[in-house]
Design an enzyme around this catalytic site. Structure first.
Site, PDB file in Angstrom:
ATOM      1  N   GLU A 144     -32.536  18.594  38.153  1.00 48.40           N
ATOM      2  CA  GLU A 144     -32.448  19.647  37.139  1.00 48.40           C
ATOM      3  C   GLU A 144     -31.028  20.189  37.043  1.00 48.40           C
ATOM      4  O   GLU A 144     -30.175  19.911  37.894  1.00 48.40           O
ATOM      5  CB  GLU A 144     -33.391  20.812  37.512  1.00 48.40           C
ATOM      6  CG  GLU A 144     -32.982  21.481  38.828  1.00 48.40           C
ATOM      7  CD  GLU A 144     -33.895  22.624  39.255  1.00 48.40           C
ATOM      8  OE1 GLU A 144     -35.086  22.609  38.938  1.00 48.40           O
ATOM      9  OE2 GLU A 144     -33.375  23.538  39.934  1.00 48.40           O
ATOM     10  N   HIS A 179     -29.090  24.055  35.235  1.00 44.97           N
ATOM     11  CA  HIS A 179     -29.334  25.369  34.625  1.00 44.97           C
ATOM     12  C   HIS A 179     -28.035  26.146  34.640  1.00 44.97           C
ATOM     13  O   HIS A 179     -27.073  25.762  35.327  1.00 44.97           O
ATOM     14  CB  HIS A 179     -30.446  26.117  35.370  1.00 44.97           C
ATOM     15  CG  HIS A 179     -30.463  25.878  36.854  1.00 44.97           C
ATOM     16  ND1 HIS A 179     -29.460  26.315  37.678  1.00 44.97           N
ATOM     17  CD2 HIS A 179     -31.344  25.206  37.651  1.00 44.97           C
ATOM     18  CE1 HIS A 179     -29.727  25.947  38.915  1.00 44.97           C
ATOM     19  NE2 HIS A 179     -30.855  25.253  38.935  1.00 44.97           N
ATOM     20  N   HIS A 188     -26.504  28.214  42.346  1.00 44.05           N
ATOM     21  CA  HIS A 188     -27.191  28.308  43.639  1.00 44.05           C
ATOM     22  C   HIS A 188     -26.156  28.235  44.760  1.00 44.05           C
ATOM     23  O   HIS A 188     -25.181  27.502  44.646  1.00 44.05           O
ATOM     24  CB  HIS A 188     -28.079  27.092  43.919  1.00 44.05           C
ATOM     25  CG  HIS A 188     -29.279  26.893  43.087  1.00 44.05           C
ATOM     26  ND1 HIS A 188     -30.244  27.830  42.897  1.00 44.05           N
ATOM     27  CD2 HIS A 188     -29.720  25.785  42.432  1.00 44.05           C
ATOM     28  CE1 HIS A 188     -31.213  27.313  42.160  1.00 44.05           C
ATOM     29  NE2 HIS A 188     -30.915  26.078  41.858  1.00 44.05           N
ATOM     30  N   HIS A 218     -28.544  18.446  39.845  1.00 45.52           N
ATOM     31  CA  HIS A 218     -28.708  18.443  41.297  1.00 45.52           C
ATOM     32  C   HIS A 218     -30.123  18.028  41.677  1.00 45.52           C
ATOM     33  O   HIS A 218     -31.086  18.302  40.956  1.00 45.52           O
ATOM     34  CB  HIS A 218     -28.347  19.798  41.914  1.00 45.52           C
ATOM     35  CG  HIS A 218     -29.066  20.972  41.331  1.00 45.52           C
ATOM     36  ND1 HIS A 218     -28.749  21.504  40.110  1.00 45.52           N
ATOM     37  CD2 HIS A 218     -30.087  21.726  41.820  1.00 45.52           C
ATOM     38  CE1 HIS A 218     -29.551  22.547  39.876  1.00 45.52           C
ATOM     39  NE2 HIS A 218     -30.376  22.701  40.888  1.00 45.52           N
ATOM     40  N   CYS A 251     -31.759  28.967  50.079  1.00 41.33           N
ATOM     41  CA  CYS A 251     -31.145  28.946  48.753  1.00 41.33           C
ATOM     42  C   CYS A 251     -31.052  30.383  48.250  1.00 41.33           C
ATOM     43  O   CYS A 251     -32.052  31.099  48.214  1.00 41.33           O
ATOM     44  CB  CYS A 251     -31.970  28.094  47.796  1.00 41.33           C
ATOM     45  SG  CYS A 251     -31.282  28.056  46.126  1.00 41.33           S
TER      46      CYS A 251
END
Ligand code: MN
Length: 146
Positions: free
Chosen positions: A60, A62, A66, A100, A114
């Protein structure tokens, strides 16, 4: 929640083991624990993810960023167009809009913390043409699980 006691291993008092995501087949053998839910002064969550042998997270990307800190086991992460081996206490920044995916690479659980903003956009999975583009690189083509 002044102190959440660790029960030993990678379990914490009062912290349930959750599904990684609600549904889908784009991930495998992965659990989620929310260790910190954030505060007005620190609007960030800290989660602990654990991938069983042979498992992987969703491929994914976004807008939100992170930070990941490996806690146990060994894994590999696709980050953009690079695949990295990662080991306990390695620190990984996953920048905005960067593909990732994590995979466990040994016969043991692969666990990591995370840190993520509470207010964040939803992850986006590769569409057919994005998947084709990723697969042009043989190493990435071998690595990824869609
Ligand atoms: Mn992500």
């Amino acid at each position: 929640m002044p102190v959440i006691k660790c029960k030993g291993g990678f379990d914490w008092e009062g912290v349930p083991v959750l599904a990684y995501k609600e549904d889908g087949t784009h991930f495998k053998s992965i659990t989620r624990r929310i260790l910190y839910k954030g505060a007005d002064e620190l609007p960030s969550e800290v989660r602990y993810f654990e991938i069983a042998p042979g498992g992987h997270s969703t491929l994914e990307r976004h807008e939100h960023l992170h930070v990941v800190i490996i806690q146990r086991g060994q894994g590999e992460v696709l980050l953009g167009n690079q695949i990295h081996e990662v080991n306990p206490f390695d620190v990984i920044e996953i920048p905005s809009n960067t593909w990732h995916q994590f995979r466990a690479t040994r016969n043991e659980p692969f666990g990591f913390l995370c840190i993520v903003n509470i207010n964040r956009d939803r992850p986006h999975r590769p569409d057919a043409s994005e998947a084709e583009n990723l697969k042009k690189d043989p190493a990435i083509s071998t690595f990824i699980r869609l």
